[in-house]
Design a protein around this motif. Structure first.
Motif, mmCIF file in Angstrom:
data_model
loop_
_atom_site.group_PDB
_atom_site.id
_atom_site.type_symbol
_atom_site.label_atom_id
_atom_site.label_comp_id
_atom_site.label_asym_id
_atom_site.label_seq_id
_atom_site.Cartn_x
_atom_site.Cartn_y
_atom_site.Cartn_z
ATOM 1 N N ILE A 151 0.911 6.964 2.338
ATOM 2 C CA ILE A 151 -0.125 7.912 2.759
ATOM 3 C C ILE A 151 -1.386 7.164 3.166
ATOM 4 O O ILE A 151 -2.029 7.496 4.157
ATOM 5 C CB ILE A 151 -0.417 8.941 1.640
ATOM 6 N N GLN A 152 -1.737 6.112 2.414
ATOM 7 C CA GLN A 152 -2.918 5.311 2.764
ATOM 8 C C GLN A 152 -2.709 4.584 4.090
ATOM 9 O O GLN A 152 -3.619 4.503 4.914
ATOM 10 C CB GLN A 152 -3.217 4.292 1.660
ATOM 11 N N LEU A 203 -1.566 14.217 3.089
ATOM 12 C CA LEU A 203 -2.754 13.896 3.865
ATOM 13 C C LEU A 203 -3.196 15.104 4.689
ATOM 14 O O LEU A 203 -2.387 15.745 5.347
ATOM 15 C CB LEU A 203 -2.457 12.707 4.794
ATOM 16 N N SER A 240 -3.080 7.122 6.822
ATOM 17 C CA SER A 240 -4.486 7.469 6.978
ATOM 18 C C SER A 240 -5.239 6.394 7.767
ATOM 19 O O SER A 240 -6.017 6.700 8.668
ATOM 20 C CB SER A 240 -5.124 7.670 5.598
ATOM 21 N N GLN A 241 -4.986 5.131 7.443
ATOM 22 C CA GLN A 241 -5.637 4.025 8.158
ATOM 23 C C GLN A 241 -5.196 3.980 9.620
ATOM 24 O O GLN A 241 -6.018 3.776 10.520
ATOM 25 C CB GLN A 241 -5.323 2.693 7.470
ATOM 26 N N HIS A 283 -0.663 14.796 -2.964
ATOM 27 C CA HIS A 283 0.165 13.759 -2.332
ATOM 28 C C HIS A 283 0.452 14.066 -0.869
ATOM 29 O O HIS A 283 1.511 13.716 -0.341
ATOM 30 C CB HIS A 283 1.474 13.558 -3.096
ATOM 31 N N SER A 326 -10.712 13.012 6.632
ATOM 32 C CA SER A 326 -9.350 12.937 6.084
ATOM 33 C C SER A 326 -9.438 12.890 4.569
ATOM 34 O O SER A 326 -10.373 12.327 4.006
ATOM 35 C CB SER A 326 -8.591 11.728 6.630
ATOM 36 N N SER A 327 -8.463 13.514 3.934
ATOM 37 C CA SER A 327 -8.421 13.512 2.467
ATOM 38 C C SER A 327 -6.974 13.671 2.018
ATOM 39 O O SER A 327 -6.127 14.159 2.763
ATOM 40 C CB SER A 327 -9.278 14.648 1.905
ATOM 41 N N VAL A 328 -6.719 13.248 0.785
ATOM 42 C CA VAL A 328 -5.385 13.375 0.207
ATOM 43 C C VAL A 328 -5.462 14.363 -0.947
ATOM 44 O O VAL A 328 -6.277 14.201 -1.863
ATOM 45 C CB VAL A 328 -4.853 12.012 -0.289
ATOM 46 N N SER A 355 0.824 -1.204 0.000
ATOM 47 C CA SER A 355 0.000 0.000 0.000
ATOM 48 C C SER A 355 0.861 1.259 0.000
ATOM 49 O O SER A 355 2.004 1.261 0.412
ATOM 50 C CB SER A 355 -0.898 0.019 1.226
ATOM 51 N N ASN A 356 0.252 2.320 -0.439
ATOM 52 C CA ASN A 356 0.860 3.642 -0.440
ATOM 53 C C ASN A 356 1.100 4.084 1.008
ATOM 54 O O ASN A 356 0.231 3.912 1.859
ATOM 55 C CB ASN A 356 -0.135 4.567 -1.155
#
Length: 198
Positions: A5-6, A30, A9-10, A28, A23-25, A2-3
């Motif tokens: 950033i993901q 967060l 976020s998780q 590139h 939350s949003s990206v 996974s990325n």
């Protein structure tokens, strides 16, 4: 795999739960939105917990959302945005907290977490009128002591409210109402056929 950033976020959603409003990206990076009442707890954990490790405060700024579409900001006018960096993980995060009272925007100071936030908070106070609770020295930093209003607010007049000048007869600086005459700053356009528009 996974990325990063993901993954971040998780991890934030798991750890903070309901404290994490959104939350949003974007670009590139967060961005998380948290309640102003929990800003100290969220920022302290982002700094101190090993899985986050955002040790460095890069920037702090005020934002006036007065002209944004209704509902896009939960009908809140002001926010404070914190930009953090984890050197160890080579990651950045933007933390945004909307302020509850548009007439008296207030949020806790973070000078105990990052002493470097002192002048950033003074700037947000000076330009937007955002109050930082328990700040050690909250006073204007860019405008004059006698300045009226907060110039980065969207409803602040473009020509200002007062002007100052040195009066040689009184041998001091005097404040007067603004004497600028409004004028049309739209340039005239001449098309290729020689006729003028404007």
């Amino acid at each position: 795999m996974s990325n990063p950033i993901q993954i971040l976020s998780q991890d934030l959603k798991k750890y903070f739960g309901k404290k994490l409003i959104k939350s949003s990206v974007q670009f590139h990076e967060l961005t998380i939105t948290v309640a102003a009442s929990s800003i100290l707890d969220v920022l302290k954990n982002l700094r101190d917990r090993k899985e986050f490790d955002f040790k460095q405060l890069i920037d702090l700024c005020g934002v006036d959302y007065l002209e944004y579409p209704k509902g896009s900001t939960n009908n809140k006018r002001f926010a404070v945005v914190y930009h953090l960096l984890s050197l160890k993980k080579n990651q950045r995060i933007r933390v945004r907290a909307f302020l509850e009272d548009d007439n008296f925007p207030i949020i806790d100071t973070i000078t105990n977490l990052w002493p470097a936030s002192d002048w950033y908070e003074r700037e947000a106070f000076d330009l937007f009128g955002i109050m930082f609770l328990d700040h050690p020295d909250l006073r204007r930093i860019l405008t004059d002591y006698g300045f009226v209003g907060h110039p980065f607010r969207k409803d602040f007049p473009m020509i200002g409210k007062v002007e100052m000048r040195y009066d040689p007869t009184q041998k001091r600086v005097v404040y007067e109402p603004v004497s600028i005459e409004e004028r049309n700053n739209v340039p005239r356009v001449i098309n290729g056929e020689g006729s003028r528009n404007g």
